[in-house]
Design an enzyme around this catalytic site. Sequence first.
Site, mmCIF file in Angstrom:
data_model
loop_
_atom_site.group_PDB
_atom_site.id
_atom_site.type_symbol
_atom_site.label_atom_id
_atom_site.label_comp_id
_atom_site.label_asym_id
_atom_site.label_seq_id
_atom_site.Cartn_x
_atom_site.Cartn_y
_atom_site.Cartn_z
ATOM 1 N N ARG A 221 0.772 -1.220 0.092
ATOM 2 C CA ARG A 221 0.268 0.023 0.027
ATOM 3 C C ARG A 221 0.741 1.269 -0.074
ATOM 4 O O ARG A 221 1.735 1.318 0.802
ATOM 5 C CB ARG A 221 -1.082 0.161 1.206
ATOM 6 C CG ARG A 221 -1.954 -1.319 1.216
ATOM 7 C CD ARG A 221 -3.248 -1.077 1.883
ATOM 8 N NE ARG A 221 -4.062 -2.206 1.923
ATOM 9 C CZ ARG A 221 -4.841 -2.666 2.664
ATOM 10 N NH1 ARG A 221 -5.009 -1.701 3.669
ATOM 11 N NH2 ARG A 221 -5.225 -3.785 2.787
ATOM 12 N N VAL A 278 -18.262 -7.758 0.587
ATOM 13 C CA VAL A 278 -19.001 -8.708 1.559
ATOM 14 C C VAL A 278 -20.194 -7.677 2.145
ATOM 15 O O VAL A 278 -20.484 -6.634 2.064
ATOM 16 C CB VAL A 278 -18.072 -8.727 2.861
ATOM 17 C CG1 VAL A 278 -16.858 -9.856 2.689
ATOM 18 C CG2 VAL A 278 -17.446 -7.648 3.421
HETATM 19 N N1 PHE Z 1 -9.233 -7.333 2.047
HETATM 20 C C1 PHE Z 1 -9.559 -6.659 3.031
HETATM 21 C C2 PHE Z 1 -8.732 -5.732 3.459
HETATM 22 O O1 PHE Z 1 -7.454 -5.699 2.976
HETATM 23 C C3 PHE Z 1 -9.993 -7.567 4.299
HETATM 24 C C4 PHE Z 1 -11.063 -8.088 4.089
HETATM 25 C C5 PHE Z 1 -11.061 -9.542 3.628
HETATM 26 C C6 PHE Z 1 -12.496 -8.033 4.067
HETATM 27 C C7 PHE Z 1 -12.035 -10.370 3.158
HETATM 28 C C8 PHE Z 1 -13.683 -8.749 4.242
HETATM 29 C C9 PHE Z 1 -13.503 -9.977 3.762
HETATM 30 O O2 PHE Z 1 -8.786 -4.666 4.023
#
Ligand code: PHE
Length: 352
Positions: A221, A278
Amino acid sequence: MNLEQIKQSAFKEIEESRDLKSLEGLRIKYLGRKSQLVEILHSLKDVPLNQRQKIGPVANVLKKELDELIKNRKAELREDEGSKKIDLSRPAQKISRGHFHPLTIAEEKICRIFLTMNFSVVEGPEIENEFYNFDALNIPPNHPARDLWNTLWLKTRTDADKTQIDADKTRTKADSVRENLGRNQRQSALLLRTHTSPMQIRYMETHQPPFQIIVPGRVFRYEATDASHEINFYQVEGLMVGSRVSLANFKFIIETFLKKFFGPNIKFRFRPSYFPFVEPGLEVDVWFKDKWLEVMGAGMVARKVFDAVRYNPDQVQGFAFGLGLDRLVKIKYNLPDIRLLYSGDLRFIKQF
Ligand code: PHE
């Protein structure tokens, strides 16, 4: 003393010498400038020829013999004195072996725990494209949620890009999904994955439920760093899909995991949150140093994500989670700063 007497007493004394210092004394005594032998050799010029021819060679041979003898004895004594310096009563020195990095140790521990719950471990690419990292996860271009992940974009149309495109030609299913979404993945920009969630899509494209997987891996990031943030770090993604998978299953799996990883007294909570892929979404916090520390995002897989991989959202459900490995390590080992994990400082690393 005649030569024969000199020889006998010199041989005896040299043989019996016990240390280098007394040996040096003997060398001076028998071969030094004022020694009898050297005096005899010097005086040869004054003696009659017939005597000189008799004594000369014998004296010279003796000088050579004594030289040799002293040299050998010196080597022997040196060796003796050297071995006296080894103190055999000292405790043996420990052999220092290398060991795994704390992040690797934690990753293995996590994988083992999930393996006992019948999860499989899979891995995915660190260089991703926009489609897998964002679009298929219900984060279209210009969606404000993209700001949640400050992204390191790669320059487009490199050789790596072309290789990626060739690889993509084989994925007919992904192609059709792209058309459905009205996007052409062949122009999908490359980036360093900002999370391990793109592997949800890659895995579902190529497998049918039911299954449960975890995906450990490095993510990137474009962010300012602090004690809990790094420009790159590690996540473990989880995904379980089947015909009767519920949020209750998720809570049970995560509770079991946290108690096995931290011990039965770990204090944690589930808290509502938002991620585009989600619904509902939540986060898990762990109590650490008088504060709640967020350790994972999670939720039930969104219908749009199932659409993108051509699963029927009326027939399957699933949960997904992404846990921050560095955060778990921070809590487990009580670290003041996750940046220590990347410092390469041996004073730190050697403590594990
Ligand atoms: N990918 C999200 C993150 O990096 C985390 C996450 C994974 C959230 C799977 C929901 C389901 O912040």
